[in-house]
Design an enzyme around this catalytic site. Structure first.
Site, PDB file in Angstrom:
ATOM      1  N   LYS A   1       0.806  -1.221   0.000  1.00 17.29           N
ATOM      2  CA  LYS A   1       0.000   0.000   0.000  1.00 17.29           C
ATOM      3  C   LYS A   1       0.837   1.269   0.000  1.00 17.29           C
ATOM      4  CE  LYS A   1      -3.860  -2.305   0.203  1.00 17.29           C
ATOM      5  NZ  LYS A   1      -4.795  -2.335  -0.941  1.00 17.29           N
TER       6      LYS A   1
ATOM      7  N   LYS B   1       1.609   5.314  -4.880  1.00 21.25           N
ATOM      8  CA  LYS B   1       2.149   3.983  -5.155  1.00 21.25           C
ATOM      9  C   LYS B   1       2.943   3.998  -6.465  1.00 21.25           C
ATOM     10  CE  LYS B   1      -1.905   1.637  -3.106  1.00 21.25           C
ATOM     11  NZ  LYS B   1      -2.927   2.690  -3.190  1.00 21.25           N
TER      12      LYS B   1
ATOM     13  N   GLU C   1      -6.233  -1.733 -10.747  1.00 16.69           N
ATOM     14  CA  GLU C   1      -7.224  -1.464 -11.784  1.00 16.69           C
ATOM     15  C   GLU C   1      -7.833  -0.074 -11.606  1.00 16.69           C
ATOM     16  OE1 GLU C   1      -9.165  -5.631 -13.206  1.00 16.69           O
ATOM     17  OE2 GLU C   1      -9.844  -4.900 -11.258  1.00 16.69           O
TER      18      GLU C   1
END
Length: 218
Positions: A15, A75, A166
């Site tokens: 994360k 990220k 996604e």
């Protein structure tokens, strides 16, 4: 004996990444090899992989994480590398003909008839999804997700952290990378690197449904 399940047990979705740590080049090459050798239905290989290793490259990919996807921006920017897995937007016959040519160069047709049989098999599956089941785009995307699985498990085996994403604006990324002109659309992003101290998911226990619920032995 190799305990391959160990990598599945220890793998988790990162994360947060440590922006100061970069993946050594030999490990990056191994990840590229895993993608290159990924399996696909009838060896269709309907994919293309974009690898961002520079700050500039990662910033281009991060443009697709605006608005509701902004939680994914750090990220992408902080990971060592980001892989964009892309899928063909149409099943181009020229691509499949090129596959057969490559297989011939690689010595997969010891007999002349083998090549014709292979072509009939390959186009038989392609046309089944193209004309009968009419799900050819979904079928090709399934192959890209096979490559995703290879990448994730390979990263774990190399003690690298990875995050399948996604949550990004496909249309923005497709324009940024000029993918439609190359015959592709973006499917899934995978930042890879080393998790940071602020990665809350790193120390949480893995949770899955009980095995007896998920498996039936016959």
């Amino acid at each position: 004996m190799i305990d391959i399940a160990h990598y599945a047990r220890t793998r988790y979705t990162a994360k947060a990444y440590d922006p100061t740590r970069k993946i050594p080049a030999p490990l990056v090459e191994q990840l590229r090899t895993l993608l290159h050798l990924s399996p696909s239905s009838v060896n269709s290989q309907p994919w293309h992989f974009v690898v961002a290793a520079t700050d500039e490259g990662k910033a281009r990919i991060a443009k697709s994480t605006h608005g509701p996807y902004s939680y994914n921006t750090p990220k992408i920017l902080n990971a060592s590398h980001v892989f964009a897995l892309c899928t063909r937007h149409t099943p181009a016959d020229a691509h499949f003909d090129a596959l057969i040519e490559q297989e011939a160069r690689d010595g997969r047709y010891p007999n002349p008839q083998d090549r014709q049989t292979r072509r009939q098999t390959l186009f038989g599956y392609v046309d089944m999804h193209r004309y009968t089941q009419r799900d050819v785009q979904a079928w090709m995307e399934k192959q890209t997700y096979l490559a995703l699985g290879m990448l994730l498990l390979g990263a774990a085996a190399l003690e690298l952290d990875a995050t399948p994403i996604e949550g990004f604006d496909n249309a923005v990324l497709d324009r940024e990378l000029d993918l439609p002109a190359q015959g592709f659309v973006s499917t899934v992003l995978v930042p890879v690197g080393y998790h940071g101290a602020d990665d809350f998911n790193a120390n949480l226990p893995k949770s899955r449904l009980p095995a007896e619920v998920l498996f039936t032995d016959i």
